[in-house]
Scaffold this motif. Structure first.
Motif, PDB file in Angstrom:
ATOM      1  N   ILE A  79       5.851  -2.102  -8.475  1.00 20.39           N
ATOM      2  CA  ILE A  79       4.897  -3.154  -8.144  1.00 20.39           C
ATOM      3  C   ILE A  79       5.666  -4.370  -7.635  1.00 20.39           C
ATOM      4  O   ILE A  79       6.836  -4.559  -7.953  1.00 20.39           O
ATOM      5  N   CYS A  80       5.026  -5.164  -6.847  1.00 21.14           N
ATOM      6  CA  CYS A  80       5.588  -6.421  -6.352  1.00 21.14           C
ATOM      7  C   CYS A  80       6.942  -6.237  -5.673  1.00 21.14           C
ATOM      8  O   CYS A  80       7.893  -6.964  -5.962  1.00 21.14           O
ATOM      9  N   ARG A  81       7.042  -5.294  -4.775  1.00 19.18           N
ATOM     10  CA  ARG A  81       8.311  -5.103  -4.069  1.00 19.18           C
ATOM     11  C   ARG A  81       8.553  -6.198  -3.042  1.00 19.18           C
ATOM     12  O   ARG A  81       9.688  -6.461  -2.676  1.00 19.18           O
ATOM     13  N   THR A 138       0.812  -1.220   0.000  1.00 13.85           N
ATOM     14  CA  THR A 138       0.000   0.000   0.000  1.00 13.85           C
ATOM     15  C   THR A 138       0.845   1.269   0.000  1.00 13.85           C
ATOM     16  O   THR A 138       0.314   2.365  -0.139  1.00 13.85           O
ATOM     17  N   THR A 139       2.170   1.138   0.129  1.00 12.69           N
ATOM     18  CA  THR A 139       3.040   2.317   0.158  1.00 12.69           C
ATOM     19  C   THR A 139       4.040   2.326  -0.990  1.00 12.69           C
ATOM     20  O   THR A 139       5.074   2.978  -0.905  1.00 12.69           O
TER      21      THR A 139
END
Length: 75
Positions: free
Chosen positions: A61-63, A54-55
């Motif tokens: 994306i997809c961290r 959410t941050t």
């Protein structure tokens, strides 16, 4: 927790440690499927859950959770 494995059998099941519970943080698993040349490998996902981010900065994306599928060894 070590979770990497090599597969050589015609059928198998890949699961993260403790499935269906959450796996440990910062877990990196590598699964290598060895098959005869020109063999077809079918991946059938029965359950697949990604941790929401959410941050995330714009464009990221997809961290936290991700899946990479390679046809052969990465170069």
């Amino acid at each position: 927790t070590e979770c990497s494995r090599n597969f050589t059998e015609p059928h198998g099941v890949i699961q993260t440690p403790g499935f269906p519970d959450k796996y440990p943080n910062n877990l990196e698993c590598t699964f290598i499927i060895f098959a005869p040349k020109m063999a077809e490998i079918v991946l059938d996902f029965q359950s697949f859950d990604m941790e929401p981010d959410t941050t995330a900065p714009a464009g990221a994306i997809c961290r936290f959770d991700y899946l990479e599928i390679w046809d052969g060894y990465p170069t």
